[in-house]
Write a protein that holds these residues in place. Structure first.
Motif, PDB file in Angstrom:
ATOM      1  N   UNK A  46       0.823  -1.209   0.000  1.00  0.00           N
ATOM      2  CA  UNK A  46       0.000   0.000   0.000  1.00  0.00           C
ATOM      3  C   UNK A  46       0.857   1.260   0.000  1.00  0.00           C
ATOM      4  N   UNK A  47       2.013   1.213   0.656  1.00  0.00           N
ATOM      5  CA  UNK A  47       2.884   2.384   0.702  1.00  0.00           C
ATOM      6  C   UNK A  47       3.403   2.746  -0.684  1.00  0.00           C
ATOM      7  N   UNK A  48       3.648   1.735  -1.515  1.00  0.00           N
ATOM      8  CA  UNK A  48       4.096   2.002  -2.877  1.00  0.00           C
ATOM      9  C   UNK A  48       2.973   2.641  -3.681  1.00  0.00           C
ATOM     10  N   UNK A  49       1.764   2.121  -3.529  1.00  0.00           N
ATOM     11  CA  UNK A  49       0.624   2.685  -4.253  1.00  0.00           C
ATOM     12  C   UNK A  49       0.394   4.147  -3.873  1.00  0.00           C
ATOM     13  N   UNK A  50       0.591   4.482  -2.606  1.00  0.00           N
ATOM     14  CA  UNK A  50       0.340   5.852  -2.143  1.00  0.00           C
ATOM     15  C   UNK A  50       1.271   6.849  -2.804  1.00  0.00           C
ATOM     16  N   UNK A  51       2.435   6.412  -3.209  1.00  0.00           N
ATOM     17  CA  UNK A  51       3.393   7.324  -3.810  1.00  0.00           C
ATOM     18  C   UNK A  51       3.131   7.558  -5.300  1.00  0.00           C
ATOM     19  N   UNK A  52       2.159   6.861  -5.852  1.00  0.00           N
ATOM     20  CA  UNK A  52       1.942   6.892  -7.299  1.00  0.00           C
ATOM     21  C   UNK A  52       0.563   7.450  -7.640  1.00  0.00           C
ATOM     22  N   UNK A  53       0.441   7.881  -8.890  1.00  0.00           N
ATOM     23  CA  UNK A  53      -0.871   8.086  -9.498  1.00  0.00           C
ATOM     24  C   UNK A  53      -1.231   6.759 -10.158  1.00  0.00           C
ATOM     25  N   UNK A  54      -2.374   6.206  -9.795  1.00  0.00           N
ATOM     26  CA  UNK A  54      -2.730   4.840 -10.192  1.00  0.00           C
ATOM     27  C   UNK A  54      -3.750   4.844 -11.326  1.00  0.00           C
ATOM     28  N   UNK A  55      -3.583   3.875 -12.247  1.00  0.00           N
ATOM     29  CA  UNK A  55      -4.607   3.675 -13.272  1.00  0.00           C
ATOM     30  C   UNK A  55      -4.650   2.199 -13.657  1.00  0.00           C
ATOM     31  N   UNK A  56      -5.861   1.657 -13.694  1.00  0.00           N
ATOM     32  CA  UNK A  56      -6.079   0.289 -14.153  1.00  0.00           C
ATOM     33  C   UNK A  56      -6.393   0.315 -15.642  1.00  0.00           C
ATOM     34  N   UNK A  57      -5.634  -0.455 -16.438  1.00  0.00           N
ATOM     35  CA  UNK A  57      -5.883  -0.556 -17.876  1.00  0.00           C
ATOM     36  C   UNK A  57      -6.551  -1.889 -18.158  1.00  0.00           C
ATOM     37  N   UNK A  58      -7.737  -1.836 -18.732  1.00  0.00           N
ATOM     38  CA  UNK A  58      -8.463  -3.038 -19.107  1.00  0.00           C
ATOM     39  C   UNK A  58      -8.301  -3.258 -20.605  1.00  0.00           C
ATOM     40  N   UNK A  59      -8.751  -4.418 -21.083  1.00  0.00           N
ATOM     41  CA  UNK A  59      -8.784  -4.620 -22.525  1.00  0.00           C
ATOM     42  C   UNK A  59      -9.687  -3.546 -23.143  1.00  0.00           C
ATOM     43  N   UNK A  60      -9.305  -2.993 -24.276  1.00  0.00           N
ATOM     44  CA  UNK A  60     -10.115  -1.921 -24.867  1.00  0.00           C
ATOM     45  C   UNK A  60     -11.463  -2.420 -25.362  1.00  0.00           C
ATOM     46  N   UNK A  61     -12.408  -1.504 -25.426  1.00  0.00           N
ATOM     47  CA  UNK A  61     -13.706  -1.823 -26.017  1.00  0.00           C
ATOM     48  C   UNK A  61     -13.494  -2.186 -27.487  1.00  0.00           C
TER      49      UNK A  61
END
Length: 293
Positions: free
Chosen positions: A183-198
């Motif tokens: 969780x500490x690593x995630x807090x230092x980042x801007x997060x984005x989940x990439x899914x398969x495209x439509x």
């Protein structure tokens, strides 16, 4: 923390999405916004998603639009700080000592320092984008070390002292989520989940990356890949495989293979696991149903 409102003329998520498109990378509004905020706030960008959804390609595209070299650190089980930061060229040091005879030689000069990706990013923060690829494959000890690095962007070399970046380097991390990150690593980042495209976006990607592929062919292959991804495969095809399958099927069709025979003959381009091929083979006609012109 100072906010950099403009990054080489990229002053909004829409502007970033536009230049990424020029670099042949289609980013939706959510990804463009996350990437823009990471750049503007000087924070690492963490891209997470299944293999093949375009995480690494996204980092390459960001480096391209910024006009920077991408420095890649490929993570793996057992990776340690020496592979990520720096190493001393011991054979060269020993050779220099022998050649110097009784004269003094500084064996810790730059000539003997082998910079690895993280050190290179610290030394040249304005000219590089650091990609820490597949961080989930590294162990928890390396993740803890990385956490410290991302806190102040500095490293200590016992023989040389502390090297600190003059500005925050651009850092992109990717994860296939084979394990949970701290969780500490995630807090230092801007997060984005990439899914398969439509489907419509994936068809657009195919036509952008493979201009010789016709519109109808792009849609056929996207539909077929979508069906394959719904199967219990060991390795679901990624976007790159979609593009390659469309190119391969087009090539075979131009040489006389009818649809959907062209798709069937090129199946090794999209499925690259023997168990997957054996599982899909008796069902391939059904999966390809409706792809014929």
């Amino acid at each position: 923390m100072a906010i950099r409102r403009s990054i080489v003329g990229i002053d909004s998520p829409d502007r970033l999405a536009g230049v990424l498109r020029d670099a042949q990378y289609l980013a939706d509004d959510e990804l463009a916004t996350s990437a823009y905020l990471a750049l503007a706030l000087g924070k690492p960008l963490l891209l997470e998603g299944a293999p093949g959804v375009g995480k690494t390609e996204g980092a390459k595209a960001i480096a391209s639009v910024l006009g920077r070299q991408m420095v890649r650190l490929q993570c793996y089980e057992g990776i340690d700080s020496a592979h990520a930061l720096y190493e001393w060229n011991y054979p060269r040091q020993m050779l220099a000592i022998r050649q110097a005879g009784n004269e003094y030689v500084n064996i810790y000069a730059d000539d003997f320092l082998v910079a690895r990706p993280m050190l290179e990013a610290l030394q040249h923060p304005a000219d590089t984008v650091l990609l820490i690829d597949e961080i989930d494959r590294a162990d928890h000890e390396f993740e803890a070390f990385l956490l410290e690095f991302l806190s102040d962007f500095s490293i200590s070399i016992p023989e040389r002292g502390t090297i600190r970046a003059q500005q925050h380097p651009v850092v992109v991390l990717t994860s296939n989520r084979t394990r949970e990150l701290h969780e500490a690593l995630r807090r230092r980042c801007v997060y984005h989940w990439i899914d398969y495209p439509a489907p419509e976006r994936e068809a657009e990607i195919v036509m952008m990356r493979a201009s010789q592929v016709a519109h109808d062919t792009a849609w056929r292959v996207v539909a077929a890949v979508g069906a394959l991804r719904r199967e219990p495969l060991a390795k679901a095809p990624g976007v790159a495989e979609t593009v390659e399958w469309a190119e391969a099927a087009t090539l075979l069709h131009e040489q006389g293979a009818p649809w959907p025979t062209a798709f069937k003959r090129a199946i090794g381009v999209v499925l690259k696991d023997q168990d997957d091929l054996a599982f899909i083979e008796p069902r391939l006609d059904q999966i390809l149903e409706g792809t014929a012109a």
